[in-house]
Design a protein around this motif. Structure first.
Motif, PDB file in Angstrom:
ATOM      1  N   SER A 183       0.838  -1.201   0.000  1.00 16.78           N
ATOM      2  CA  SER A 183       0.000   0.000   0.000  1.00 16.78           C
ATOM      3  C   SER A 183       0.868   1.244   0.000  1.00 16.78           C
ATOM      4  O   SER A 183       1.980   1.253   0.528  1.00 16.78           O
ATOM      5  CB  SER A 183      -0.913   0.002   1.223  1.00 16.78           C
ATOM      6  OG  SER A 183      -0.151  -0.036   2.411  1.00 16.78           O
TER       7      SER A 183
ATOM      8  N   PHE B   4       0.334   3.513   4.870  1.00 22.77           N
ATOM      9  CA  PHE B   4       0.105   2.556   5.945  1.00 22.77           C
ATOM     10  C   PHE B   4      -0.314   3.350   7.173  1.00 22.77           C
ATOM     11  O   PHE B   4       0.466   4.100   7.747  1.00 22.77           O
ATOM     12  CB  PHE B   4       1.382   1.763   6.243  1.00 22.77           C
ATOM     13  CG  PHE B   4       1.188   0.642   7.242  1.00 22.77           C
ATOM     14  CD1 PHE B   4       0.913  -0.644   6.813  1.00 22.77           C
ATOM     15  CD2 PHE B   4       1.285   0.883   8.607  1.00 22.77           C
ATOM     16  CE1 PHE B   4       0.728  -1.678   7.721  1.00 22.77           C
ATOM     17  CE2 PHE B   4       1.105  -0.139   9.530  1.00 22.77           C
ATOM     18  CZ  PHE B   4       0.837  -1.428   9.093  1.00 22.77           C
TER      19      PHE B   4
ATOM     20  N   THR C 277     -10.398   4.390   2.415  1.00 20.18           N
ATOM     21  CA  THR C 277     -10.678   3.053   1.881  1.00 20.18           C
ATOM     22  C   THR C 277     -11.515   3.158   0.610  1.00 20.18           C
ATOM     23  O   THR C 277     -11.273   2.456  -0.381  1.00 20.18           O
ATOM     24  CB  THR C 277     -11.416   2.190   2.924  1.00 20.18           C
ATOM     25  OG1 THR C 277     -10.591   2.032   4.079  1.00 20.18           O
ATOM     26  CG2 THR C 277     -11.758   0.821   2.360  1.00 20.18           C
TER      27      THR C 277
ATOM     28  N   ASP D  96      -6.784   0.162  -2.807  1.00 18.27           N
ATOM     29  CA  ASP D  96      -5.627  -0.638  -2.407  1.00 18.27           C
ATOM     30  C   ASP D  96      -4.409   0.204  -2.030  1.00 18.27           C
ATOM     31  O   ASP D  96      -3.451  -0.324  -1.455  1.00 18.27           O
ATOM     32  CB  ASP D  96      -5.233  -1.601  -3.530  1.00 18.27           C
ATOM     33  CG  ASP D  96      -6.270  -2.705  -3.736  1.00 18.27           C
ATOM     34  OD1 ASP D  96      -7.070  -2.929  -2.809  1.00 18.27           O
ATOM     35  OD2 ASP D  96      -6.271  -3.332  -4.811  1.00 18.27           O
TER      36      ASP D  96
ATOM     37  N   TRP E 271      -4.412   2.337   0.160  1.00 15.19           N
ATOM     38  CA  TRP E 271      -4.578   2.638   1.582  1.00 15.19           C
ATOM     39  C   TRP E 271      -4.676   1.350   2.384  1.00 15.19           C
ATOM     40  O   TRP E 271      -5.409   0.431   2.032  1.00 15.19           O
ATOM     41  CB  TRP E 271      -5.851   3.459   1.777  1.00 15.19           C
ATOM     42  CG  TRP E 271      -6.312   3.617   3.199  1.00 15.19           C
ATOM     43  CD1 TRP E 271      -7.229   2.831   3.854  1.00 15.19           C
ATOM     44  CD2 TRP E 271      -5.913   4.621   4.126  1.00 15.19           C
ATOM     45  NE1 TRP E 271      -7.420   3.284   5.140  1.00 15.19           N
ATOM     46  CE2 TRP E 271      -6.621   4.386   5.335  1.00 15.19           C
ATOM     47  CE3 TRP E 271      -5.034   5.701   4.071  1.00 15.19           C
ATOM     48  CZ2 TRP E 271      -6.472   5.190   6.472  1.00 15.19           C
ATOM     49  CZ3 TRP E 271      -4.883   6.504   5.189  1.00 15.19           C
ATOM     50  CH2 TRP E 271      -5.589   6.251   6.365  1.00 15.19           C
ATOM     51  N   HIS E 272      -3.930   1.280   3.468  1.00 15.52           N
ATOM     52  CA  HIS E 272      -4.072   0.160   4.403  1.00 15.52           C
ATOM     53  C   HIS E 272      -4.065   0.698   5.818  1.00 15.52           C
ATOM     54  O   HIS E 272      -3.153   1.436   6.213  1.00 15.52           O
ATOM     55  CB  HIS E 272      -2.937  -0.850   4.242  1.00 15.52           C
ATOM     56  CG  HIS E 272      -3.022  -1.975   5.239  1.00 15.52           C
ATOM     57  ND1 HIS E 272      -3.947  -2.989   5.137  1.00 15.52           N
ATOM     58  CD2 HIS E 272      -2.322  -2.228   6.370  1.00 15.52           C
ATOM     59  CE1 HIS E 272      -3.813  -3.821   6.151  1.00 15.52           C
ATOM     60  NE2 HIS E 272      -2.830  -3.379   6.931  1.00 15.52           N
ATOM     61  N   CYS E 273      -5.081   0.350   6.576  1.00 17.90           N
ATOM     62  CA  CYS E 273      -5.180   0.797   7.967  1.00 17.90           C
ATOM     63  C   CYS E 273      -5.068  -0.403   8.897  1.00 17.90           C
ATOM     64  O   CYS E 273      -5.873  -1.334   8.812  1.00 17.90           O
ATOM     65  CB  CYS E 273      -6.501   1.525   8.202  1.00 17.90           C
ATOM     66  SG  CYS E 273      -6.703   2.146   9.886  1.00 17.90           S
ATOM     67  N   TYR E 274      -4.059  -0.371   9.750  1.00 18.72           N
ATOM     68  CA  TYR E 274      -3.875  -1.434  10.731  1.00 18.72           C
ATOM     69  C   TYR E 274      -4.505  -0.969  12.050  1.00 18.72           C
ATOM     70  O   TYR E 274      -3.988  -0.083  12.703  1.00 18.72           O
ATOM     71  CB  TYR E 274      -2.386  -1.729  10.927  1.00 18.72           C
ATOM     72  CG  TYR E 274      -2.113  -3.025  11.658  1.00 18.72           C
ATOM     73  CD1 TYR E 274      -2.463  -3.190  12.989  1.00 18.72           C
ATOM     74  CD2 TYR E 274      -1.497  -4.086  11.004  1.00 18.72           C
ATOM     75  CE1 TYR E 274      -2.227  -4.382  13.662  1.00 18.72           C
ATOM     76  CE2 TYR E 274      -1.252  -5.291  11.666  1.00 18.72           C
ATOM     77  CZ  TYR E 274      -1.606  -5.432  12.992  1.00 18.72           C
ATOM     78  OH  TYR E 274      -1.358  -6.609  13.650  1.00 18.72           O
TER      79      TYR E 274
END
Length: 238
Positions: A2, A5, A27, A32, A34-37
């Protein structure tokens, strides 16, 4: 991999649920890229989060923190005194008060670290912002005080805080989106934040006045004016 992050520690004690609007928006818009943990209530999950951030150049921290450390996940009763082993067994009492500090800041070596957290703009000897250079962080973006929780006796009312939170979430989510879509630099990202904040201030000035409007405008000025960049401000986000 991504392009962005995001690190978002879950907090059931001091609510940061309003920050989830950033995640929802990005999102939908960045997909794709963007990634959120969402960091859960265990030490292992905090370590896993840092490890998984290694593949992204732009890291966005969204949560509580301060000058020298950033907080992790906090359970419903996390601020109560509790034996560490017991807290690990019951997530309601879990409290990762120290998540990111001088001890592991170098995990973000070579990255842009966008720290959307209170007082992350401090330039003191032990501040994360100052240490970011020696830790090899390419660019560190810090903010001043962000009053999102009501404090008894303060003049910034609950209504004003709600309006203020709505404004800054709108500003940040669109700024990140525009900057990523156009492959901007850190400097240009900060300029976008400044521009959108100024627009929101102008909207407030032209709408029907409400009790506390001057306080909201004052805080928005502080929001944009207190952003500081440490390191290479011309680093490309992606």
């Amino acid at each position: 991999m991504s392009k962005v992050f995001a690190i978002y520690p879950l907090d059931k004690s001091n609510s940061t649920s309003f920050l989830n609007r950033i995640h929802t928006f990005e999102t939908r818009m960045l997909k794709d890229a963007w990634h959120c943990y969402k960091v859960h209530f265990s030490d292992d999950d905090h370590q896993k989060c840092i490890a998984e951030s290694s593949d992204s150049h732009f890291v966005l921290f969204m949560g509580h923190g301060g000058e020298t450390q950033l907080h992790g996940a906090c359970g419903r009763f996390g601020e109560m005194s509790m034996n560490n082993i017991a807290a690990q067994e019951n997530s309601d009492f879990y409290d990762k008060e120290v998540f990111i500090d001088a001890g592991n800041l170098s995990s973000f070596r070579g990255k842009i670290f966008f720290c959307f957290s209170c007082n992350s703009n401090k330039n003191s000897t032990k501040s994360l912002a100052r240490l970011s250079k020696s830790c090899g962080i390419e660019s560190f973006v810090g903010f001043g005080n962000i009053p999102t929780d009501y404090i008894e006796g303060e003049t910034f009312s609950k209504r004003c805080i709600a309006i203020y939170k709505g404004k800054i979430i709108k500003i940040i989510k669109y700024s990140i989106y525009y900057a990523v879509e156009n492959s901007e630099t850190v400097d240009q990202l900060v300029r976008i934040i400044n521009l959108l904040t100024t627009k929101e201030i102008q909207k407030l000035r032209t709408q029907k006045p409400f009790h506390g409007i001057d306080a909201v405008i004052e805080q928005l000025y502080k929001f944009k004016d207190e952003i500081k960049v440490f390191g290479n401000r011309y680093s490309k986000i992606i």
